[in-house]
Design a protein around this motif. Structure first.
Motif, short mmCIF file in Angstrom:
data_model
loop_
_atom_site.label_atom_id
_atom_site.label_comp_id
_atom_site.label_asym_id
_atom_site.label_seq_id
_atom_site.Cartn_x
_atom_site.Cartn_y
_atom_site.Cartn_z
N LEU A 271 45.18 17.35 16.75
CA LEU A 271 43.98 17.61 17.54
C LEU A 271 43.50 16.36 18.28
N ASN B 43 46.81 18.41 11.09
CA ASN B 43 45.82 19.07 11.93
C ASN B 43 44.98 18.03 12.67
N HIS B 44 44.50 17.03 11.95
CA HIS B 44 43.70 15.97 12.57
C HIS B 44 44.53 15.21 13.60
N LEU C 263 48.68 19.21 5.57
CA LEU C 263 48.18 20.11 6.61
C LEU C 263 46.91 19.56 7.25
N GLU C 264 46.02 19.06 6.39
CA GLU C 264 44.78 18.49 6.93
C GLU C 264 45.08 17.29 7.84
#
Length: 148
Positions: free
Chosen positions: A99, A95-96, A91-92
């Motif tokens: 974005l 997300n990065h 998820l991290e």
């Protein structure tokens, strides 16, 4: 309590035992009770003892079951924690990725670089971040247990 008359055939040994209990009650309390009430008393004591045995047996079974399942449940919990950690890392990373690259050309991502080939600094950073989060939550949980 309502009493009913019942003619019974019982052995001499049983009659002797009932009279023995009757005499013990007389010695202990000074009260002379009938053989029928002695039989009532013995039946009530037997019922209580049977209920207690059943409760003790249920507790013993529950404890044994909990002990036998404990090792398996710990392994399942540890496997779940590992899956949770990996999911959080993903998820991290996603997300990065989304974005930072939302405005870039989508054709740049035709080939997948797997972690067995190369591990990006961002992935290592995300793993450290998730590990720290888990350690923090674990410490909070241990602190709560210590307060109880």
């Amino acid at each position: 309590m309502n009493y009913k008359r019942k003619n019974l055939y019982i052995s001499e040994k049983t009659i002797s035992y009932l009279e023995k209990v009757q005499n013990n009650i007389l010695e202990q309390t000074g009260e002379k009770i009938s053989i029928g009430k002695v039989l009532d008393k013995i039946c009530k004591e037997h019922e209580v003892a049977t209920d207690k045995k059943m409760n003790d047996l249920a507790v013993m079974i529950a404890e044994h079951l909990a002990e036998s399942l404990r090792k398996d449940l710990v392994r399942i919990r540890l496997g779940t924690n590992s899956s949770d950690r990996n999911t959080q890392v993903l998820l991290e990373m996603f997300n990065h990725l989304f974005l930072v690259n939302a405005q870039k050309d989508p054709t740049l991502y035709k080939v997948l670089a797997t972690t067995d080939k190369i591990k990006s600094p961002m992935l290592e950073s995300a793993e450290i971040h998730v590990k720290n989060k888990i350690e923090t939550f674990r410490q909070i949980k241990l602190d709560r247990k210590g307060d109880e």
